[in-house]
Design a protein around this motif. Structure first.
Motif, PDB file in Angstrom:
ATOM      1  N   GLY A  79      -5.460   7.590  -4.370  1.00 35.65           N
ATOM      2  CA  GLY A  79      -5.187   6.346  -5.070  1.00 35.65           C
ATOM      3  C   GLY A  79      -4.390   6.619  -6.329  1.00 35.65           C
ATOM      4  O   GLY A  79      -4.008   7.760  -6.609  1.00 35.65           O
ATOM      5  N   ILE A  80      -4.088   5.576  -7.092  1.00 35.44           N
ATOM      6  CA  ILE A  80      -3.313   5.692  -8.331  1.00 35.44           C
ATOM      7  C   ILE A  80      -4.029   4.876  -9.416  1.00 35.44           C
ATOM      8  O   ILE A  80      -4.430   3.731  -9.169  1.00 35.44           O
ATOM      9  CB  ILE A  80      -1.890   5.140  -8.141  1.00 35.44           C
ATOM     10  N   PRO A  81      -4.174   5.452 -10.629  1.00 32.47           N
ATOM     11  CA  PRO A  81      -3.814   6.808 -11.062  1.00 32.47           C
ATOM     12  C   PRO A  81      -4.761   7.852 -10.473  1.00 32.47           C
ATOM     13  O   PRO A  81      -5.942   7.578 -10.248  1.00 32.47           O
ATOM     14  CB  PRO A  81      -3.917   6.729 -12.587  1.00 32.47           C
ATOM     15  N   LYS A  82      -4.233   9.057 -10.227  1.00 28.76           N
ATOM     16  CA  LYS A  82      -4.928  10.054  -9.426  1.00 28.76           C
ATOM     17  C   LYS A  82      -6.295  10.437  -9.990  1.00 28.76           C
ATOM     18  O   LYS A  82      -7.308  10.357  -9.293  1.00 28.76           O
ATOM     19  CB  LYS A  82      -4.038  11.296  -9.264  1.00 28.76           C
ATOM     20  N   GLU A 138       0.823  -1.206   0.000  1.00 26.41           N
ATOM     21  CA  GLU A 138       0.000   0.000   0.000  1.00 26.41           C
ATOM     22  C   GLU A 138       0.859   1.258   0.000  1.00 26.41           C
ATOM     23  O   GLU A 138       0.530   2.258  -0.631  1.00 26.41           O
ATOM     24  CB  GLU A 138      -0.923  -0.005   1.228  1.00 26.41           C
ATOM     25  N   GLN A 139       1.979   1.202   0.727  1.00 26.75           N
ATOM     26  CA  GLN A 139       2.817   2.403   0.821  1.00 26.75           C
ATOM     27  C   GLN A 139       3.710   2.600  -0.393  1.00 26.75           C
ATOM     28  O   GLN A 139       4.059   3.731  -0.752  1.00 26.75           O
ATOM     29  CB  GLN A 139       3.682   2.332   2.094  1.00 26.75           C
ATOM     30  N   LYS A 140       4.084   1.516  -1.050  1.00 27.49           N
ATOM     31  CA  LYS A 140       5.045   1.594  -2.163  1.00 27.49           C
ATOM     32  C   LYS A 140       4.590   2.525  -3.290  1.00 27.49           C
ATOM     33  O   LYS A 140       5.377   3.377  -3.748  1.00 27.49           O
ATOM     34  CB  LYS A 140       5.334   0.197  -2.708  1.00 27.49           C
ATOM     35  N   PRO A 141       3.344   2.445  -3.796  1.00 25.98           N
ATOM     36  CA  PRO A 141       2.962   3.356  -4.882  1.00 25.98           C
ATOM     37  C   PRO A 141       2.925   4.821  -4.468  1.00 25.98           C
ATOM     38  O   PRO A 141       3.124   5.711  -5.297  1.00 25.98           O
ATOM     39  CB  PRO A 141       1.573   2.865  -5.293  1.00 25.98           C
ATOM     40  N   VAL A 142       2.681   5.080  -3.176  1.00 26.86           N
ATOM     41  CA  VAL A 142       2.726   6.461  -2.688  1.00 26.86           C
ATOM     42  C   VAL A 142       4.149   6.996  -2.807  1.00 26.86           C
ATOM     43  O   VAL A 142       4.384   8.103  -3.296  1.00 26.86           O
ATOM     44  CB  VAL A 142       2.248   6.538  -1.218  1.00 26.86           C
ATOM     45  N   THR A 143       5.105   6.174  -2.386  1.00 25.42           N
ATOM     46  CA  THR A 143       6.512   6.554  -2.461  1.00 25.42           C
ATOM     47  C   THR A 143       6.948   6.778  -3.906  1.00 25.42           C
ATOM     48  O   THR A 143       7.612   7.769  -4.226  1.00 25.42           O
ATOM     49  CB  THR A 143       7.383   5.457  -1.811  1.00 25.42           C
ATOM     50  N   ASP A 144       6.572   5.869  -4.785  1.00 22.37           N
ATOM     51  CA  ASP A 144       6.945   5.997  -6.199  1.00 22.37           C
ATOM     52  C   ASP A 144       6.339   7.254  -6.821  1.00 22.37           C
ATOM     53  O   ASP A 144       6.998   7.968  -7.590  1.00 22.37           O
ATOM     54  CB  ASP A 144       6.479   4.758  -6.974  1.00 22.37           C
ATOM     55  N   PHE A 145       5.076   7.522  -6.505  1.00 21.21           N
ATOM     56  CA  PHE A 145       4.392   8.690  -7.046  1.00 21.21           C
ATOM     57  C   PHE A 145       5.097   9.986  -6.632  1.00 21.21           C
ATOM     58  O   PHE A 145       5.333  10.882  -7.462  1.00 21.21           O
ATOM     59  CB  PHE A 145       2.940   8.706  -6.552  1.00 21.21           C
ATOM     60  N   ILE A 146       5.462  10.089  -5.361  1.00 17.23           N
ATOM     61  CA  ILE A 146       6.103  11.314  -4.872  1.00 17.23           C
ATOM     62  C   ILE A 146       7.478  11.486  -5.504  1.00 17.23           C
ATOM     63  O   ILE A 146       7.842  12.581  -5.946  1.00 17.23           O
ATOM     64  CB  ILE A 146       6.185  11.292  -3.335  1.00 17.23           C
TER      65      ILE A 146
END
Length: 327
Positions: A239-242, A176-184
């Motif tokens: 979420g992703i994609p935003k 769950e945290q990984k895509p947040v990190t990648d997005f930022i």
């Protein structure tokens, strides 16, 4: 009126709205509404703050005809959300709910509730405002961004995944945290050639913990507004994609988020800070609406997600100062 306390500070500030300088702004999740406080921030002593208590009977708006979402309702909705995530191969979609607390015939001492939050969450930005018929209060430590004009350094964080403090992380929270990190990181790399990323570590917030990764980057001052616009809403609250997930949120959530999961801009002489508005509640003369949410993935359990939102609501519930009328 507005009162706020910055993270790791013992000072309470208010805003003298006699000057034209904009110092604090509340932006709704959909960016369709903004409440601005114009004026110079002024520190207020604890004695002066306690000598002017604000109670819920001061508020003019009453909450009427509100039906709280039950566990059964929530379960049915999440079953649909999980199927939607699987069908569209989404890494994450954030879904919120509102919990109601009716406190009549008692009242809420809003000032003491604010102080309770300050004590319980020393690492959080804590605020309380009444303006334009609205009253909101919150305590949260997620930083959307912090800009230092003197050095052009920009800071932000990836904060996602939630568990009680005593439990161990599972693959669900890590994913769950990984895509947040990648997005930022991907967003910052558009504006800076040197993005520093920390290791991921535990971030404790009262009775719960999150996974956190910090970022630093040198940026051009003229790009600050654009960066904030690209970061909001982060995958941690959307979420992703935003854009796709924002549309999905409108489909699955039957309530407006209002200022929940929006952001707060706070300007000082040293920095400009943007805080994500989580762990917050909207207060009325007779009740409070507590906004909570969680990141849903294809592997989510509706029972665990419900428990997570209940845990998050305790940030406000455990710090409410209830009093009998006339006390």
């Amino acid at each position: 009126m507005i009162y706020y306390r910055l993270p790791f500070s013992d000072s309470i500030f208010t805003v003298n709205e006699n000057s034209g300088q904009q110092s604090v702004s509340f932006v709704s999740f959909d960016e369709g509404e903004t409440i601005d406080f114009y004026g110079k921030p002024e520190e207020i002593s604890m004695k002066d703050f306690r000598d002017q208590p604000v109670f819920s009977d001061f508020l003019k708006t009453e909450l009427l005809h509100f039906e709280e979402e039950t566990y059964s309702d929530y379960q049915k909705k999440l079953d649909q959300v999980i199927r939607f995530i699987q069908e569209n191969h989404l890494p994450k979609l954030v879904i919120s709910r509102r919990k109601v607390l009716s406190f009549e015939p008692e009242e809420i001492n809003l000032s003491e509730t604010f102080l309770n939050l300050c004590k319980s969450y020393p690492n959080a930005f804590v605020y309380f405002f009444v303006k334009d018929g609205k009253c909101w209060m919150g305590a949260f430590s997620e930083l959307l961004g912090k800009f230092h004009p003197s050095t052009s350094e920009f800071e932000t964080m990836s904060l996602a995944g939630t568990l009680p403090n005593e439990e161990s992380w599972s693959a669900k929270e890590i994913e769950e945290q990984k895509p947040v990190t990648d997005f930022i990181r991907n967003t910052l790399e558009k504006y800076s050639e040197n993005v520093e990323q920390s290791a991921t570590y535990d971030h404790f917030s009262g009775n719960i913990k999150h996974l956190r990764t910090d970022f630093k980057a040198k940026i051009k001052p003229e790009n600050l507004d654009e960066i904030i616009s690209e970061l909001h809403p982060t995958p941690a609250v959307c979420g992703i994609p935003k854009d796709f997930c924002k549309t999905a949120i409108e489909t699955f959530e039957q309530h407006p988020r209002n200022f929940y999961a929006g952001y707060i801009k706070v300007e000082t002489s040293e920095s400009v800070q943007y805080f994500v508005n989580l762990r917050c509640a909207e207060f009325f003369s007779n009740a409070a609406l507590i906004y909570v949410g969680g990141g849903i993935t294809a592997e989510s359990s509706t029972e665990k997600e419900w428990r997570e939102t209940e845990l998050k609501s305790e940030a406000i519930l455990k710090n409410l100062s209830l009093v009998k009328p006339g006390e």
